[in-house]
Design a protein around this motif. Structure first.
Motif, mmCIF file in Angstrom:
data_model
loop_
_atom_site.group_PDB
_atom_site.id
_atom_site.type_symbol
_atom_site.label_atom_id
_atom_site.label_comp_id
_atom_site.label_asym_id
_atom_site.label_seq_id
_atom_site.Cartn_x
_atom_site.Cartn_y
_atom_site.Cartn_z
ATOM 1 N N LEU A 8 4.242 0.233 5.893
ATOM 2 C CA LEU A 8 3.221 -0.792 5.858
ATOM 3 C C LEU A 8 3.713 -1.985 5.071
ATOM 4 C CD1 LEU A 8 0.116 1.429 5.236
ATOM 5 C CD2 LEU A 8 0.955 0.497 7.381
ATOM 6 N N GLY A 9 3.360 -3.182 5.494
ATOM 7 C CA GLY A 9 3.765 -4.389 4.797
ATOM 8 C C GLY A 9 3.416 -5.592 5.613
ATOM 9 N N ARG A 10 3.828 -6.767 5.173
ATOM 10 C CA ARG A 10 3.457 -7.981 5.882
ATOM 11 C C ARG A 10 4.100 -8.043 7.266
ATOM 12 N NH1 ARG A 10 0.843 -11.570 2.806
ATOM 13 N NH2 ARG A 10 0.816 -11.217 0.563
ATOM 14 N N GLY A 11 5.221 -7.329 7.460
ATOM 15 C CA GLY A 11 5.868 -7.365 8.761
ATOM 16 C C GLY A 11 5.126 -6.569 9.800
ATOM 17 N N ASN A 12 4.222 -5.731 9.392
ATOM 18 C CA ASN A 12 3.483 -4.881 10.323
ATOM 19 C C ASN A 12 2.196 -5.577 10.728
ATOM 20 O OD1 ASN A 12 2.540 -2.772 11.813
ATOM 21 N ND2 ASN A 12 1.820 -1.603 10.052
ATOM 22 N N LYS A 13 2.204 -6.351 11.772
ATOM 23 C CA LYS A 13 1.053 -7.134 12.215
ATOM 24 C C LYS A 13 0.193 -6.347 13.187
ATOM 25 C CE LYS A 13 2.336 -10.689 9.837
ATOM 26 N NZ LYS A 13 1.601 -11.103 8.653
ATOM 27 N N ILE A 14 -0.964 -6.009 12.786
ATOM 28 C CA ILE A 14 -1.888 -5.280 13.653
ATOM 29 C C ILE A 14 -2.420 -6.218 14.718
ATOM 30 C CG2 ILE A 14 -4.137 -4.140 13.706
ATOM 31 C CD1 ILE A 14 -3.505 -2.969 11.050
ATOM 32 N N LEU A 15 -2.501 -5.732 15.938
ATOM 33 C CA LEU A 15 -2.933 -6.527 17.078
ATOM 34 C C LEU A 15 -4.325 -7.081 16.867
ATOM 35 C CD1 LEU A 15 -2.341 -7.450 19.956
ATOM 36 C CD2 LEU A 15 -3.312 -5.321 20.764
ATOM 37 N N PRO A 16 -4.486 -8.404 16.664
ATOM 38 C CA PRO A 16 -5.820 -8.968 16.405
ATOM 39 C C PRO A 16 -6.795 -8.705 17.535
ATOM 40 C CG PRO A 16 -4.093 -10.546 15.854
ATOM 41 C CD PRO A 16 -3.433 -9.415 16.593
ATOM 42 N N TRP A 117 -10.788 -2.212 4.407
ATOM 43 C CA TRP A 117 -9.781 -2.131 3.340
ATOM 44 C C TRP A 117 -8.379 -1.978 3.922
ATOM 45 C CZ3 TRP A 117 -6.786 2.288 3.268
ATOM 46 C CH2 TRP A 117 -7.274 3.368 4.020
ATOM 47 N N TYR A 118 -8.308 -1.347 5.096
ATOM 48 C CA TYR A 118 -7.005 -1.119 5.728
ATOM 49 C C TYR A 118 -6.624 -2.248 6.686
ATOM 50 C CZ TYR A 118 -3.272 1.039 8.430
ATOM 51 O OH TYR A 118 -2.067 1.279 9.047
ATOM 52 N N THR A 119 -7.523 -2.566 7.630
ATOM 53 C CA THR A 119 -7.180 -3.544 8.661
ATOM 54 C C THR A 119 -7.030 -4.967 8.121
ATOM 55 O OG1 THR A 119 -9.529 -3.893 9.194
ATOM 56 C CG2 THR A 119 -8.359 -2.186 10.428
ATOM 57 N N GLU A 120 -7.672 -5.254 6.972
ATOM 58 C CA GLU A 120 -7.617 -6.605 6.441
ATOM 59 C C GLU A 120 -6.747 -6.733 5.190
ATOM 60 O OE1 GLU A 120 -11.604 -7.925 5.845
ATOM 61 O OE2 GLU A 120 -12.203 -7.571 7.925
ATOM 62 N N GLU A 121 -6.355 -5.597 4.600
ATOM 63 C CA GLU A 121 -5.602 -5.679 3.354
ATOM 64 C C GLU A 121 -4.373 -4.774 3.342
ATOM 65 O OE1 GLU A 121 -8.234 -5.056 0.060
ATOM 66 O OE2 GLU A 121 -9.747 -6.444 0.821
ATOM 67 N N VAL A 122 -4.591 -3.469 3.261
ATOM 68 C CA VAL A 122 -3.485 -2.539 3.038
ATOM 69 C C VAL A 122 -2.432 -2.593 4.148
ATOM 70 C CG1 VAL A 122 -2.895 -0.087 2.850
ATOM 71 C CG2 VAL A 122 -4.856 -1.013 1.604
ATOM 72 N N ALA A 123 -2.846 -2.764 5.388
ATOM 73 C CA ALA A 123 -1.888 -2.808 6.495
ATOM 74 C C ALA A 123 -0.900 -3.960 6.350
ATOM 75 C CB ALA A 123 -2.633 -2.926 7.826
ATOM 76 N N TYR A 124 -1.294 -5.029 5.660
ATOM 77 C CA TYR A 124 -0.438 -6.191 5.487
ATOM 78 C C TYR A 124 0.198 -6.254 4.094
ATOM 79 C CZ TYR A 124 -2.907 -7.776 9.641
ATOM 80 O OH TYR A 124 -3.442 -7.866 10.900
ATOM 81 N N ASP A 125 -0.570 -5.879 3.066
ATOM 82 C CA ASP A 125 -0.132 -6.071 1.684
ATOM 83 C C ASP A 125 0.267 -4.792 0.970
ATOM 84 O OD1 ASP A 125 -0.744 -8.792 1.984
ATOM 85 O OD2 ASP A 125 -2.832 -8.440 1.406
ATOM 86 N N GLY A 126 0.089 -3.643 1.592
ATOM 87 C CA GLY A 126 0.401 -2.393 0.918
ATOM 88 C C GLY A 126 -0.733 -1.942 0.017
ATOM 89 N N LEU A 127 -0.487 -0.889 -0.748
ATOM 90 C CA LEU A 127 -1.516 -0.332 -1.616
ATOM 91 C C LEU A 127 -1.911 -1.303 -2.723
ATOM 92 C CD1 LEU A 127 -0.737 2.215 -0.093
ATOM 93 C CD2 LEU A 127 -0.790 3.460 -2.261
#
Length: 253
Positions: A8-16, A117-127
């Motif tokens: 998980l990190g900023r490189g992992n862009k969830i499909l909007p 908490w996951y789709t808007e934060e952790v998926a991009y910024d980590g824990l």
């Protein structure tokens, strides 16, 4: 559909588009109802009162309640505290902690609001920086709300979000995950499918290196568990039978 994915990190862009479609369906056809306490910046809830807390007397016993005990010198006094009384207190404390963790277990059905908490934060910024990492399985058994995001980087034209409940049982050496399917949103088709009649899926595995893996129809890797503000969280990936990458997130209560 039901892979090891990059961490998980900023490189992992969830499909909007997946999130947009899911939100539209929830708002227009009311398939999933967002609880009022999760709308517009939900306030943190305190953990439920444990059974141990409910049974504690309103006032502690007074000293006079202890019967007098005759000593060797013939004097009368209170009974001395022993090591066994301290061990009982320690056992009561441990029991209270176990009941507190057990009280987080939930069988309520999930919705998208449970996973902001996951789709808007952790998926991009980590824990979160203030997360309390959980490194043993002891406090994690019971039921969780779960979300699986398929094709998060839109590489296979198979974007979807699947909601379900997951039950974790067993020990570190032999654990089991039971997946109780609930609902799936297909981004490309713009439709949702009720899965409540589907047979549960059972995955078996072990606890290793601060996380767990469990195999069944594919393999689930839950690599990070943590606690924050009275809730427990877990994140990881899922290897699907057809090779479609997928991310998975758990939360409770």
């Amino acid at each position: 559909m039901r892979g090891n994915i990059p961490s998980l990190g900023r490189g992992n862009k969830i499909l909007p588009a997946i999130l947009i479609v899911a939100n539209i369906f929830m708002l227009m056809i009311g398939i999933i109802t967002i609880p009022p306490n999760l709308r517009s910046g939900a306030t943190t809830k305190n953990p439920p009162v444990t059974k141990a807390e409910q049974t504690v007397p309103a006032t502690p016993p007074q000293e006079e309640e202890f019967p007098p005990v005759a000593t060797e010198s013939g004097s009368v006094g209170k009974p001395e505290e022993t090591d066994s009384s301290l061990s009982i207190e320690e056992k009561d404390t441990n029991l209270s902690m176990e009941e507190t963790y057990a009280s987080l277990s939930t069988e309520k059905r999930p919705d998208l609001a449970d996973f902001h908490w996951y789709t808007e934060e952790v998926a991009y910024d980590g824990l979160p920086s203030d997360a309390n990492i959980i490194d043993n399985i002891g406090s994690l058994t019971g039921s969780w709300k779960a979300l699986i995001i398929y094709d998060p980087n839109n590489e296979y034209d198979a974007g979807a979000m699947e909601f379900l409940n997951v039950s974790l049982t067993g020990t570190a050496e032999s654990l089991s995950l039971t997946l109780d399917w609930y609902q799936i949103f297909w981004a490309n088709e713009g439709e949702s499918v009720d899965e409540t009649d589907m047979e549960d899926s059972v995955f078996s595995g072990k606890w290793e290196n601060g996380g767990l893996w469990a195999s069944g129809a594919g393999t689930i890797h839950l690599t990070q568990f943590y606690e924050q503000n009275g809730k427990q969280y877990a994140v990881g990936t899922m290897d699907t039978p057809d090779g479609t990458p997928a991310n998975i997130a758990l939360v409770r209560p």
